[in-house]
Motif scaffolding. Structure first.
Motif, PDB file in Angstrom:
ATOM      1  N   ILE A  88      80.616  49.966  18.068  1.00 39.30           N
ATOM      2  CA  ILE A  88      81.165  49.232  19.212  1.00 39.30           C
ATOM      3  C   ILE A  88      81.804  47.921  18.741  1.00 39.30           C
ATOM      4  CG2 ILE A  88      80.544  47.906  21.270  1.00 39.30           C
ATOM      5  CD1 ILE A  88      80.760  50.770  21.908  1.00 39.30           C
ATOM      6  N   ALA A  89      81.136  47.231  17.816  1.00 41.69           N
ATOM      7  CA  ALA A  89      81.677  45.953  17.319  1.00 41.69           C
ATOM      8  C   ALA A  89      83.028  46.167  16.647  1.00 41.69           C
ATOM      9  CB  ALA A  89      80.688  45.302  16.363  1.00 41.69           C
ATOM     10  N   ASP A  90      83.116  47.196  15.806  1.00 43.69           N
ATOM     11  CA  ASP A  90      84.392  47.481  15.129  1.00 43.69           C
ATOM     12  C   ASP A  90      85.462  47.910  16.129  1.00 43.69           C
ATOM     13  OD1 ASP A  90      83.531  46.805  12.627  1.00 43.69           O
ATOM     14  OD2 ASP A  90      82.986  48.856  12.046  1.00 43.69           O
ATOM     15  N   ALA A  91      85.052  48.669  17.149  1.00 45.92           N
ATOM     16  CA  ALA A  91      86.013  49.106  18.166  1.00 45.92           C
ATOM     17  C   ALA A  91      86.587  47.898  18.903  1.00 45.92           C
ATOM     18  CB  ALA A  91      85.337  50.062  19.157  1.00 45.92           C
ATOM     19  N   LEU A  92      85.741  46.944  19.280  1.00 48.29           N
ATOM     20  CA  LEU A  92      86.211  45.746  19.969  1.00 48.29           C
ATOM     21  C   LEU A  92      87.136  44.921  19.076  1.00 48.29           C
ATOM     22  CD1 LEU A  92      82.949  44.659  21.827  1.00 48.29           C
ATOM     23  CD2 LEU A  92      85.004  45.651  22.840  1.00 48.29           C
ATOM     24  N   ARG A  93      86.786  44.858  17.799  1.00 45.68           N
ATOM     25  CA  ARG A  93      87.628  44.097  16.853  1.00 45.68           C
ATOM     26  C   ARG A  93      89.007  44.757  16.720  1.00 45.68           C
ATOM     27  NH1 ARG A  93      84.273  44.205  13.267  1.00 45.68           N
ATOM     28  NH2 ARG A  93      83.232  42.214  13.645  1.00 45.68           N
ATOM     29  N   GLN A  94      89.028  46.077  16.590  1.00 50.06           N
ATOM     30  CA  GLN A  94      90.302  46.784  16.432  1.00 50.06           C
ATOM     31  C   GLN A  94      91.175  46.700  17.680  1.00 50.06           C
ATOM     32  OE1 GLN A  94      89.667  50.840  14.944  1.00 50.06           O
ATOM     33  NE2 GLN A  94      87.905  50.100  13.779  1.00 50.06           N
ATOM     34  N   ILE A  95      90.531  46.596  18.844  1.00 52.20           N
ATOM     35  CA  ILE A  95      91.283  46.550  20.107  1.00 52.20           C
ATOM     36  C   ILE A  95      91.794  45.155  20.410  1.00 52.20           C
ATOM     37  CG2 ILE A  95      91.028  46.741  22.628  1.00 52.20           C
ATOM     38  CD1 ILE A  95      89.134  49.145  22.065  1.00 52.20           C
ATOM     39  N   HIS A  96      90.924  44.133  20.226  1.00 48.42           N
ATOM     40  CA  HIS A  96      91.269  42.790  20.688  1.00 48.42           C
ATOM     41  C   HIS A  96      91.746  41.848  19.579  1.00 48.42           C
ATOM     42  CE1 HIS A  96      89.886  43.625  24.715  1.00 48.42           C
ATOM     43  NE2 HIS A  96      88.726  44.048  24.260  1.00 48.42           N
ATOM     44  N   HIS A  97      91.517  42.219  18.320  1.00 50.29           N
ATOM     45  CA  HIS A  97      91.991  41.360  17.211  1.00 50.29           C
ATOM     46  C   HIS A  97      92.391  42.260  16.047  1.00 50.29           C
ATOM     47  CE1 HIS A  97      92.097  37.975  14.377  1.00 50.29           C
ATOM     48  NE2 HIS A  97      92.091  37.197  15.459  1.00 50.29           N
ATOM     49  N   PRO A  98      93.386  43.129  16.268  1.00 42.82           N
ATOM     50  CA  PRO A  98      93.693  44.166  15.275  1.00 42.82           C
ATOM     51  C   PRO A  98      94.447  43.645  14.054  1.00 42.82           C
ATOM     52  CG  PRO A  98      95.239  44.297  17.089  1.00 42.82           C
ATOM     53  CD  PRO A  98      94.258  43.223  17.451  1.00 42.82           C
ATOM     54  N   SER A  99      94.127  44.241  12.906  1.00 44.56           N
ATOM     55  CA  SER A  99      94.922  43.968  11.702  1.00 44.56           C
ATOM     56  C   SER A  99      95.985  45.042  11.523  1.00 44.56           C
ATOM     57  CB  SER A  99      94.010  43.932  10.464  1.00 44.56           C
ATOM     58  OG  SER A  99      93.275  45.141  10.358  1.00 44.56           O
ATOM     59  N   GLU A 100      95.789  46.179  12.192  1.00 47.88           N
ATOM     60  CA  GLU A 100      96.777  47.262  12.239  1.00 47.88           C
ATOM     61  C   GLU A 100      96.904  47.691  13.694  1.00 47.88           C
ATOM     62  OE1 GLU A 100      98.439  48.505   9.664  1.00 47.88           O
ATOM     63  OE2 GLU A 100      97.393  47.360   8.106  1.00 47.88           O
ATOM     64  N   LEU A 101      98.010  48.353  14.020  1.00 47.01           N
ATOM     65  CA  LEU A 101      98.137  48.892  15.375  1.00 47.01           C
ATOM     66  C   LEU A 101      96.989  49.880  15.618  1.00 47.01           C
ATOM     67  CD1 LEU A 101     101.984  49.441  15.633  1.00 47.01           C
ATOM     68  CD2 LEU A 101     100.627  47.850  16.998  1.00 47.01           C
ATOM     69  N   PRO A 102      96.180  49.684  16.652  1.00 46.71           N
ATOM     70  CA  PRO A 102      94.980  50.512  16.849  1.00 46.71           C
ATOM     71  C   PRO A 102      95.322  51.981  17.044  1.00 46.71           C
ATOM     72  CG  PRO A 102      94.923  48.578  18.268  1.00 46.71           C
ATOM     73  CD  PRO A 102      96.307  48.655  17.699  1.00 46.71           C
ATOM     74  N   SER A 103      94.488  52.825  16.470  1.00 43.16           N
ATOM     75  CA  SER A 103      94.584  54.261  16.733  1.00 43.16           C
ATOM     76  C   SER A 103      93.830  54.559  18.022  1.00 43.16           C
ATOM     77  CB  SER A 103      93.957  55.044  15.572  1.00 43.16           C
ATOM     78  OG  SER A 103      92.546  54.825  15.559  1.00 43.16           O
ATOM     79  N   GLU A 104      93.648  55.832  18.314  1.00 40.65           N
ATOM     80  CA  GLU A 104      92.914  56.232  19.514  1.00 40.65           C
ATOM     81  C   GLU A 104      91.408  56.070  19.350  1.00 40.65           C
ATOM     82  OE1 GLU A 104      94.076  59.796  22.524  1.00 40.65           O
ATOM     83  OE2 GLU A 104      93.280  60.411  20.591  1.00 40.65           O
ATOM     84  N   LYS A 105      90.939  55.991  18.107  1.00 37.72           N
ATOM     85  CA  LYS A 105      89.506  56.011  17.819  1.00 37.72           C
ATOM     86  C   LYS A 105      88.707  54.899  18.501  1.00 37.72           C
ATOM     87  CE  LYS A 105      89.391  59.588  14.977  1.00 37.72           C
ATOM     88  NZ  LYS A 105      88.581  60.789  15.230  1.00 37.72           N
ATOM     89  N   PRO A 106      89.130  53.632  18.438  1.00 37.75           N
ATOM     90  CA  PRO A 106      88.309  52.599  19.108  1.00 37.75           C
ATOM     91  C   PRO A 106      88.210  52.801  20.620  1.00 37.75           C
ATOM     92  CG  PRO A 106      90.398  51.664  18.350  1.00 37.75           C
ATOM     93  CD  PRO A 106      90.263  53.014  17.721  1.00 37.75           C
ATOM     94  N   PHE A 107      89.266  53.323  21.240  1.00 39.11           N
ATOM     95  CA  PHE A 107      89.218  53.588  22.682  1.00 39.11           C
ATOM     96  C   PHE A 107      88.300  54.784  22.972  1.00 39.11           C
ATOM     97  CE2 PHE A 107      93.263  51.524  21.784  1.00 39.11           C
ATOM     98  CZ  PHE A 107      93.229  50.466  22.676  1.00 39.11           C
ATOM     99  N   MET A 108      88.317  55.773  22.088  1.00 38.07           N
ATOM    100  CA  MET A 108      87.402  56.905  22.222  1.00 38.07           C
ATOM    101  C   MET A 108      85.954  56.440  22.123  1.00 38.07           C
ATOM    102  SD  MET A 108      89.376  59.865  20.024  1.00 38.07           S
ATOM    103  CE  MET A 108      88.084  61.093  20.207  1.00 38.07           C
ATOM    104  N   ARG A 109      85.720  55.443  21.254  1.00 41.04           N
ATOM    105  CA  ARG A 109      84.353  54.934  21.100  1.00 41.04           C
ATOM    106  C   ARG A 109      83.859  54.283  22.394  1.00 41.04           C
ATOM    107  NH1 ARG A 109      80.028  54.516  21.373  1.00 41.04           N
ATOM    108  NH2 ARG A 109      78.474  53.468  20.084  1.00 41.04           N
ATOM    109  N   LEU A 110      84.729  53.524  23.071  1.00 44.59           N
ATOM    110  CA  LEU A 110      84.341  52.908  24.341  1.00 44.59           C
ATOM    111  C   LEU A 110      84.102  53.975  25.405  1.00 44.59           C
ATOM    112  CD1 LEU A 110      86.632  49.745  24.634  1.00 44.59           C
ATOM    113  CD2 LEU A 110      84.397  49.997  23.542  1.00 44.59           C
ATOM    114  N   ALA A 111      84.949  55.003  25.423  1.00 44.23           N
ATOM    115  CA  ALA A 111      84.762  56.100  26.378  1.00 44.23           C
ATOM    116  C   ALA A 111      83.460  56.843  26.083  1.00 44.23           C
ATOM    117  CB  ALA A 111      85.949  57.058  26.317  1.00 44.23           C
TER     118      ALA A 111
END
Length: 605
Positions: free
Chosen positions: A164-187
């Motif tokens: 969850i922590a990595d998903a939030l980081r990738q969504i709200h402070h990304p170093s790369e354009l986020p893939s679908e994976k962090p959103f899948m983790r929240l779902a």
């Protein structure tokens, strides 16, 4: 005074898009109409009519920025002093006789932040993107410090999902354009919590019935489709369990939901228990009553209304009046068109009995429950014949063409259904049944019948339209949404279509072409905004797809409360949940077995 920042949940308050401002794109690499970060040194600016054209130069050549309102601010920004200027916008490829082909930006933005990928949020009035971005990220960091991740790291690795922590980081402070994976983790987290609640949710016990359908199949005069056979098998399995059946049959017009309900009622009768069949209107109740009598005969089936006297039979067909009388030995309740009843109404009828619900267009809350696995689902896709209904969304300007087509249909033996959104004229722009009455009777003398919900004789009117070959046109409100079965009905015209829900329009469409005959459906919109609302009906032909679309618009309903709609899944769109639901279903069962094993080991240790 600075506006107060809103409370946000970083697990549901998500960016609407991302802007890649890691490094400027050279002019030789520009792509038309794709937003990019560009950087150049101002060379000059010139006014050409109402447009001010700024010339900029980067390592690859020249490009231009154009403004219709060139202010003092722009003069300062584009002063040719050797300083590099950053622009954010979508370049266009243009041509003139002096420059040849060239790139230009129209009213580009001047980003005050560059060097990374920036999320863009929907901001309340008075709060800028930069401030909102910092607020969301600060809130996310605080959450990450105290968050318990309920899923073991090994499971996440197996699923290819971040914490969850990595998903939030990738969504709200990304170093790369986020893939679908962090959103899948929240779902995944959201569905996992719901599935745990559902697993703990009390399931009613019910009488275990005896399923022997040999006699039922002998009564049928037609071949069942494969889908019908599968659905009857699933229902039979449910009814022979001591856990109350909670199954929904979803199938569009002509797929044969009623015969599945009849099979369930047969099992109940054979076991000596009573079946209640609840229809939303008296018209549909009478239609179901006729269909059940065809299979079970006069003695086993009765039609119940508020005035019915005497002892009821084993199969009782009626409207909501059934809810206000006690019946003994009820083993099964069948709800036809379940979207017509509120949650409380349904709960009044169920309790410790088996329940079978049927619909062509499930309500948002039902779709939500199906997604989460709280109710079982049988789908009927096959039909004895292929429905051939052409749907067109049209403006009122096309009325002359539609009227001409309607006349052709009825002259060739077909019948027409014409729907208005109102019974009586009001102060709005939409037409009513009452004010159009004289016009239709003048155009089609002796051919038109009228019906709406306030008429006491509506059952007789519908029956006459069905049986009288001279009555070619039924003008109505949406009362005929369900319950009308007229084989000759070949054209439907709905005026003010934007006043209806998508599922309701789909139900109306189900009244024509019911025997495989070529049929036409015209949804007429009054206002342009209505066109966009109704347009999906031209390409979407199944009730379930429309229910999903309707639910995305209206909200998904509260799985554990009484709201039919309004509660939304936290993430936008349903597709992300569809990709995750099977993972969650499997993992919940794994956790369940692991915990059971641990409990056994503790008790024997």
């Amino acid at each position: 005074m600075a506006r107060k920042l809103p409370d946000v949940d970083p697990m549901s308050f998500l960016p609407v898009r991302y802007e890649d401002r890691r490094s400027p794109v050279f002019s030789k690499e520009f792509v038309p109409d794709v937003k990019i970060l560009a950087a150049g040194h101002p060379v000059s600016y010139d006014s050409i009519g109402d447009v001010t054209v700024v010339t900029l130069r980067d390592e690859a050549g020249y490009f231009y920025a154009k403004f219709f309102n060139f202010t003092r601010f722009h003069e300062v920004v584009f002063r040719p002093n050797g300083r590099k200027v950053y622009l954010w916008g979508a370049p266009r490829r243009e041509f003139d006789q002096y420059r040849g082909e060239y790139w230009s930006f129209y009213h580009p933005e001047f980003p005050d932040e560059t060097g990374r990928i920036y999320p863009v949020y929907k901001c309340p009035k008075g709060i800028g993107q930069k401030r909102m971005r910092e607020h969301v990220w600060h809130t996310a960091q605080q959450l990450m410090d105290h968050l318990h991740d309920e899923v073991p790291v090994e499971v996440l690795k197996q699923r290819g999902l971040p914490t969850i922590a990595d998903a939030l980081r990738q969504i709200h402070h990304p170093s790369e354009l986020p893939s679908e994976k962090p959103f899948m983790r929240l779902a995944y987290r959201e569905l996992f919590e719901m599935k745990q609640k559902i697993r703990e949710y009390p399931r009613n016990t019910a009488q275990k019935l005896n399923a022997n359908l040999a006699g039922f199949y002998e009564k049928l005069t037609f071949q069942l489709t494969k889908d019908q056979k599968n659905a009857i098998e699933e229902v039979s399995k449910d009814l022979t369990s001591d856990t109350a059946m909670r199954r929904i049959i979803i199938g569009d017009v002509g797929t044969g939901k009623t015969v599945v309900a009849q099979a369930a009622a047969y099992i109940c009768c054979q076991s000596g228990y009573r079946t209640l069949v609840l229809a939303p209107t008296i018209v549909l109740a009478e239609q179901l009553y006729d269909k059940f009598r065809e299979v079970f005969g006069e003695s086993l089936v009765s039609l119940y209304t508020g005035s019915t006297k005497g002892d009821p039979s084993l199969i009782i067909v009626g409207t909501h009046a059934l809810m206000y009388r006690e019946f003994s030995a009820v083993g099964l309740v069948i709800l036809d068109e379940q979207h017509k009843y509120g949650v409380i109404q349904r709960q009044q009828l169920l309790g410790d009995v088996h329940a079978l619900q049927m619909t062509a267009t499930p309500i948002p809350r039902t779709v939500s429950l199906l997604m989460q696995g709280a109710v079982e689902l049988s789908v009927l896709k096959q039909a004895p014949y292929k429905r051939d209904v052409l749907t067109k969304v049209v403006s009122k300007e096309e009325t002359p063409f539609i009227m001409k087509h309607l006349r052709q249909i009825i002259n060739s033996g077909g019948k027409a259904l014409v729907i208005f959104p109102l019974v009586e004229k009001d102060k709005g722009e939409y037409k009513s049944v009452e004010e159009k009455k004289a016009i239709w009777e003048r155009m089609f003398p002796d051919c038109v019948l009228w019906v709406h919900g306030r008429l006491e004789e509506k059952q007789d009117i519908v029956s006459e339209f069905r049986k009288n070959p001279k009555k070619k046109i039924l003008v109505s409100t949406s009362i005929i949404e369900i319950g009308i079965d007229v084989p000759e009905a070949s054209i439907l015209v709905v005026s003010g279509a934007e006043r209806f829900g998508l599922s309701q329009l789909h139900q109306l469409r189900g009244r024509v072409g019911r025997r495989g005959n070529k049929a036409y459906c015209y949804f007429m919109y009054k206002k342009d905004i209505g066109k966009d609302k109704v347009k999906p009906l031209e390409t979407i032909n199944t009730g379930f797809e429309l229910a999903e679309l309707d639910a995305d618009r209206r909200g998904w309903g509260d799985a554990f409360g009484t709201a039919q709609s309004g509660h939304k899944f936290k993430l936008p769109g349903i597709e992300i949940y569809k990709k995750v639901i099977e993972m969650v279903n499997e993992d919940v069962e794994i956790y369940k077995s692991l915990h059971s094993k641990e409990a056994v080991e503790c008790s024997t240790g």
